[in-house]
Design a protein around this motif. Structure first.
Motif, PDB file in Angstrom:
ATOM      1  N   TYR A   8       0.810  -1.231   0.000  1.00 47.39           N
ATOM      2  CA  TYR A   8       0.000   0.000   0.000  1.00 47.39           C
ATOM      3  C   TYR A   8       0.841   1.278   0.000  1.00 47.39           C
ATOM      4  O   TYR A   8       0.303   2.371   0.170  1.00 47.39           O
ATOM      5  CB  TYR A   8      -0.931  -0.009   1.216  1.00 47.39           C
ATOM      6  N   ALA A   9       2.144   1.146  -0.220  1.00 50.41           N
ATOM      7  CA  ALA A   9       3.034   2.315  -0.179  1.00 50.41           C
ATOM      8  C   ALA A   9       2.677   3.367  -1.215  1.00 50.41           C
ATOM      9  O   ALA A   9       2.810   4.571  -0.969  1.00 50.41           O
ATOM     10  CB  ALA A   9       4.482   1.869  -0.365  1.00 50.41           C
ATOM     11  N   ASP A  10       2.230   2.913  -2.392  1.00 48.47           N
ATOM     12  CA  ASP A  10       1.904   3.865  -3.460  1.00 48.47           C
ATOM     13  C   ASP A  10       0.407   4.164  -3.527  1.00 48.47           C
ATOM     14  O   ASP A  10      -0.055   4.832  -4.453  1.00 48.47           O
ATOM     15  CB  ASP A  10       2.375   3.337  -4.804  1.00 48.47           C
ATOM     16  N   LYS A  11      -0.340   3.666  -2.548  1.00 55.06           N
ATOM     17  CA  LYS A  11      -1.791   3.873  -2.547  1.00 55.06           C
ATOM     18  C   LYS A  11      -2.261   4.782  -1.415  1.00 55.06           C
ATOM     19  O   LYS A  11      -3.314   5.409  -1.520  1.00 55.06           O
ATOM     20  CB  LYS A  11      -2.514   2.530  -2.436  1.00 55.06           C
ATOM     21  N   HIS A  12      -1.512   4.849  -0.336  1.00 55.68           N
ATOM     22  CA  HIS A  12      -1.926   5.621   0.829  1.00 55.68           C
ATOM     23  C   HIS A  12      -0.821   6.576   1.271  1.00 55.68           C
ATOM     24  O   HIS A  12       0.377   6.309   1.039  1.00 55.68           O
ATOM     25  CB  HIS A  12      -2.294   4.704   1.999  1.00 55.68           C
ATOM     26  N   ALA A  13      -1.213   7.649   1.928  1.00 56.79           N
ATOM     27  CA  ALA A  13      -0.250   8.603   2.473  1.00 56.79           C
ATOM     28  C   ALA A  13       0.541   7.959   3.603  1.00 56.79           C
ATOM     29  O   ALA A  13       0.067   7.026   4.266  1.00 56.79           O
ATOM     30  CB  ALA A  13      -0.976   9.847   2.990  1.00 56.79           C
ATOM     31  N   ILE A  14       1.733   8.464   3.837  1.00 57.98           N
ATOM     32  CA  ILE A  14       2.574   7.917   4.900  1.00 57.98           C
ATOM     33  C   ILE A  14       1.898   8.055   6.257  1.00 57.98           C
ATOM     34  O   ILE A  14       2.062   7.202   7.131  1.00 57.98           O
ATOM     35  CB  ILE A  14       3.965   8.612   4.890  1.00 57.98           C
ATOM     36  N   SER A  15       1.113   9.098   6.435  1.00 57.42           N
ATOM     37  CA  SER A  15       0.412   9.280   7.711  1.00 57.42           C
ATOM     38  C   SER A  15      -0.615   8.161   7.930  1.00 57.42           C
ATOM     39  O   SER A  15      -0.798   7.691   9.063  1.00 57.42           O
ATOM     40  CB  SER A  15      -0.285  10.638   7.744  1.00 57.42           C
ATOM     41  N   THR A  16      -1.274   7.724   6.854  1.00 62.52           N
ATOM     42  CA  THR A  16      -2.231   6.623   6.955  1.00 62.52           C
ATOM     43  C   THR A  16      -1.524   5.321   7.305  1.00 62.52           C
ATOM     44  O   THR A  16      -1.981   4.550   8.158  1.00 62.52           O
ATOM     45  CB  THR A  16      -3.001   6.453   5.632  1.00 62.52           C
ATOM     46  N   ARG A  19       9.137   7.179   2.196  1.00 61.42           N
ATOM     47  CA  ARG A  19       9.201   8.655   2.211  1.00 61.42           C
ATOM     48  C   ARG A  19      10.065   9.178   1.067  1.00 61.42           C
ATOM     49  O   ARG A  19       9.779  10.224   0.487  1.00 61.42           O
ATOM     50  CB  ARG A  19       9.771   9.142   3.545  1.00 61.42           C
ATOM     51  N   VAL A  20      11.137   8.464   0.749  1.00 63.40           N
ATOM     52  CA  VAL A  20      12.032   8.894  -0.328  1.00 63.40           C
ATOM     53  C   VAL A  20      11.370   8.725  -1.693  1.00 63.40           C
ATOM     54  O   VAL A  20      11.404   9.619  -2.544  1.00 63.40           O
ATOM     55  CB  VAL A  20      13.356   8.092  -0.274  1.00 63.40           C
ATOM     56  N   VAL A  21      10.752   7.561  -1.911  1.00 64.71           N
ATOM     57  CA  VAL A  21      10.151   7.261  -3.216  1.00 64.71           C
ATOM     58  C   VAL A  21       8.839   8.008  -3.427  1.00 64.71           C
ATOM     59  O   VAL A  21       8.528   8.434  -4.547  1.00 64.71           O
ATOM     60  CB  VAL A  21       9.922   5.740  -3.353  1.00 64.71           C
ATOM     61  N   HIS A  22       8.077   8.194  -2.347  1.00 62.85           N
ATOM     62  CA  HIS A  22       6.773   8.861  -2.451  1.00 62.85           C
ATOM     63  C   HIS A  22       6.717  10.071  -1.511  1.00 62.85           C
ATOM     64  O   HIS A  22       5.972  10.083  -0.526  1.00 62.85           O
ATOM     65  CB  HIS A  22       5.639   7.892  -2.096  1.00 62.85           C
ATOM     66  N   PRO A  23       7.532  11.089  -1.796  1.00 57.66           N
ATOM     67  CA  PRO A  23       7.498  12.279  -0.927  1.00 57.66           C
ATOM     68  C   PRO A  23       6.148  12.976  -1.035  1.00 57.66           C
ATOM     69  O   PRO A  23       5.559  13.050  -2.111  1.00 57.66           O
ATOM     70  CB  PRO A  23       8.627  13.156  -1.475  1.00 57.66           C
TER      71      PRO A  23
END
Length: 321
Positions: free
Chosen positions: A49-57, A91-95
């Motif tokens: 889910y790294a590319d589907k949801h925000a890091i906070s989620t 965080r690096v890949v999906h800032p």
């Protein structure tokens, strides 16, 4: 155990309990995971889910999974070095830039309140008590929300029994708990009476016209003008505020309930408040939380170019490039 369970449940906020239950359900049902799990299981789940949801989620779901394991007596799989490394990689890949509500400008607050006051006066003259109540409630809501820097849930939890107001002097609100009050010690928030845009007068006018003597300060008013005995839902504040701003001729999609809090912080910073005074007044415990709400452009004061002037100079600057 029933009595103990009651206190254990009260130790966690209802919203947190709901979000944690949803996170556990997502892990087990949506993803098909099994509990208890391992660090490798957490890594696979996050990667999915790294590319589907925000890091906070993702972090919120990690917190829920961590709590489940700890309360069930299992090792916490979310604290492994591999999980921490994976979060760093996400965080690096999906800032993602943190989204912030636009601060409510003081001139927009003045415009909205002026419109509401005119509408309230007109409603009073024609004997339209329902409309009068709506506008008096709106005035109190935006002025208390702005000058006290309250969150939406705090506005919804204000109680007349915990509020003391004296015209020409000031107003104080006691909240048994708030987001920053992790120990539920409670806190009293005070605001002085002001020459204009006064939250004290707004509060007194609202409870007077509504005939309120106890219970929630802000309540729902139905289409027939009936006043609810229950507090407004904090989630209803955003559409309520946007309707107010739209009717007053302001950009209704620009502001949210957090805009009042950030608007006050921006106003205070622009008027010389130091960060410690601002934190004490609003109730922030963490300086990072306070700095999120302060617009740094206000520090430039009179040296800052006005937007119109800046726009006029831009073509010339581009032409020189």
């Amino acid at each position: 155990m029933e009595k103990a369970d009651r206190y254990l449940s009260a130790g966690t906020r209802a919203n947190t309990r709901r979000s944690y239950r949803a996170a556990i359900e997502h892990f087990e049902v949506a993803w098909g995971g099994y509990l208890p799990t391992t660090g490798d299981g957490i890594v696979r789940y996050l990667a999915e889910y790294a590319d589907k949801h925000a890091i906070s989620t993702l972090k919120q779901r990690l917190a829920a999974l961590a709590q489940w394991h700890v309360t069930q007596g299992f090792p916490d799989p979310t604290k492994t070095p591999t999980v921490r490394q994976l979060l760093k990689g996400i965080r690096v890949v999906h800032p993602a830039q943190a989204k912030q509500a636009a601060p409510l400008l003081l001139r927009h607050l003045e415009q909205a309140v002026a419109w509401l006051e005119n509408e309230a006066d007109a409603a009073w003259q024609r004997g339209d008590h329902k409309t009068l109540m709506r506008h008096r409630r709106s005035i109190a809501l935006v002025l208390i929300g702005f000058w006290r820097g309250f969150r939406g849930d705090e506005l919804a939890r204000l109680d007349i029994g915990n509020t003391q107001a004296q015209a020409g002097e000031g107003i104080s609100f006691y909240l048994p708990y708030s987001k920053g009050d992790r120990q539920h010690e409670g806190a009293t928030f005070r605001t002085p009476a002001l020459k204009t845009l006064c939250p004290v007068n707004a509060y007194i006018n609202w409870i007077t016209v509504a005939g309120l003597t106890q219970g929630p300060v802000f309540r729902r008013i139905d289409r027939w003008g009936n006043l609810s005995v229950e507090a407004i839902n904090s989630h209803s504040l955003v559409p309520m505020l946007r309707r107010i701003f739209k009717d007053a001729g302001l950009p209704d999609d620009l502001y949210s309930s957090h805009s009042m809090r950030r608007g006050f912080a921006t106003w205070a910073a622009g008027n010389g408040w130091d960060i410690k005074s601002l934190m004490n007044y609003v109730g922030w415990k963490d300086i990072k939380s306070a700095l999120r709400y302060v617009d740094p452009t206000t520090s430039f004061g009179g040296l800052a170019l006005k937007p119109a002037l800046n726009a006029a100079l831009q073509p010339a600057v581009l032409g020189q490039a």
